[in-house]
Design an enzyme around this catalytic site. Sequence first.
Site, PDB file in Angstrom:
ATOM      1  CE  LYS A  49      10.696  82.924  -2.019  1.00 25.89           C
ATOM      2  NZ  LYS A  49      10.506  83.026  -3.486  1.00 25.89           N
ATOM      3  CB  SER A  73      10.684  81.432  -7.420  1.00 25.88           C
ATOM      4  OG  SER A  73      12.052  81.489  -7.722  1.00 25.88           O
ATOM      5  CB  SER A  86      13.849  81.406  -4.914  1.00 29.17           C
ATOM      6  OG  SER A  86      12.642  82.139  -5.073  1.00 29.17           O
TER       7      SER A  86
HETATM    8  N1  GLN Z   1      15.330  80.660 -11.033  1.00 36.18           N
HETATM    9  C1  GLN Z   1      15.057  82.008 -11.431  1.00 36.18           C
HETATM   10  C2  GLN Z   1      16.178  82.922 -10.997  1.00 36.18           C
HETATM   11  O1  GLN Z   1      17.097  82.436 -10.410  1.00 36.18           O
HETATM   12  C3  GLN Z   1      13.736  82.455 -10.911  1.00 36.18           C
HETATM   13  C4  GLN Z   1      13.770  82.902  -9.495  1.00 36.18           C
HETATM   14  C5  GLN Z   1      12.458  83.414  -9.043  1.00 36.18           C
HETATM   15  O2  GLN Z   1      11.432  83.211  -9.669  1.00 36.18           O
HETATM   16  N2  GLN Z   1      12.506  84.125  -7.928  1.00 36.18           N
HETATM   17  O3  GLN Z   1      16.146  84.096 -11.227  1.00 36.18           O
END
Ligand code: GLN
Length: 493
Positions: free
Chosen positions: A78, A181, A157
């Site tokens: 990532k 995410s 994400s």
């Molecule tokens: N969807 C969540 C957010 O937008 C989680 C994102 C994440 O876990 N990095 O904050």
Amino acid sequence: MKMLDWTIVETLAALDSAKVSALELAEAHIAAVGSLNPHLNAFITITPEIARKQAHAADVARRAGAAPALAGVPLAIKDLFCSENVRTTAGSKILGPFIPPYESTVTGKLLSAGAVVLGKANLDEFAMGSSNITSAYGPATNPWKRDDGVKLVPGGSSGGSASAVAARIAMGATGTDTGGSIRQPASFCGIVGIKPTYGRCSRFGIIAFASSLDQAGPMARSVEDCAILLEIMSGFDPKDSTSADRTVPNFRAACGRNIAGMRVGIPLEYRVSGMAPEIEKLWQAGIEWLKQEGAEIFDVSLPHTKYGLPVYYIVAPAEASSNLARYDGVRFGARVEGEDLIEMYERTRAAGFGAEVKRRIMIGTYVLSEGYYDAYYLKAQKVRSLILRDFREAFANVDVLLTPTTPSAAFAVGEKMDDPVTMYLNDVFTVPASLAGVPAMSVPAGLDARGLPLGLQVIGRHFDEESVFAIAAALERAADFRSLPQLRAGATP
Ligand code: GLN
């Protein structure tokens, strides 16, 4: 090509018996990335030359009888993990020109174990999102197709990581999970992903979003593959004061554990209204599968679950607003010149950050400002400790919890875009475990009515990933999920 379908377990066996070389494996993956990445946009940066070098080194080590645990396994990283001398963007324009002079601890451990890095995977900007739509490098897409054929999001994400692993252009990937995410994109793409206990993996060299929540974890095509990767990624790091000084258990062995007599809790509050009937059904199926293997099922209550999302969307932006203050055009990445220093800051940040990141910075700055701090931030912290207490109390009676991972299957690119709150609802089942810091894993368990994968989530006690792996492996055996995404390496469309 068959080898692209192999799990990491199968690949290591094939490498050890010289059925394939690491270089052949790398070449097959590099070619697959070349043909599919234009469709999936799963990678922001590809690193074929680095992959070839690492694969060659893995072959040499293996011939010398000194192959480390992961020698020759091709992975996607990532693009939130700093890679020494490789551009690392966090999905943001502001870090577009950033080439870190150091390696994150977690990726450093994977490299020492002989992993082959295919490239840096796409993600929502600074990991803020559930769809990969907020990436400044264009959205990654889901290799699965719905019956109407529209383009679907891979989740976020860690959407690029999930898309690459599902499409068989990488065997495994690193993800990070702040509020879901790893688990949500794993569920949307029909793969496995685990967010370990907060503190299990070092955060050193991972570009920070919300430091009290961020955790690294693996994404792969089987529970055992995740166990192999997590064992390598875990461990104390003196460079991260929140990393835990605890021995890393044998996660792989835990996958084979007999689950008879284990106690599984079903949290009442996760039965949200408006949940798709297939998800409800799959959850029930999961309960039956575990019962058949001798687990005992109990209803449990986590009464503060309903505050999970509001608390998360105060705490995470607050921490983000502080973490992202460092992008000022002076020390990192992009700069837009101005008449004076202040104007330079303003122009740099206005041009460098996307809309979602700006929204979070504004929310975060607001809830931390004088007069609102007590009403929002402090209150949220108090409720966060009640959420943690809910989990502690539940885990006094059960070993793990079983829930769905997401309230829906993957949605179309463009859907849920007009209202950020609808987008935030994606995280309803994943955020509480993040706030409590407990480990949680998503396992693909079935398809919805439109042929899209759905995941079940297993949540465990702090530092008891072993029970999570044991239950997840049992679910994996019972679900026997073999469906494949339409867009994948080696498939003729
Ligand atoms: N969807 C969540 C957010 O937008 C989680 C994102 C994440 O876990 N990095 O904050």
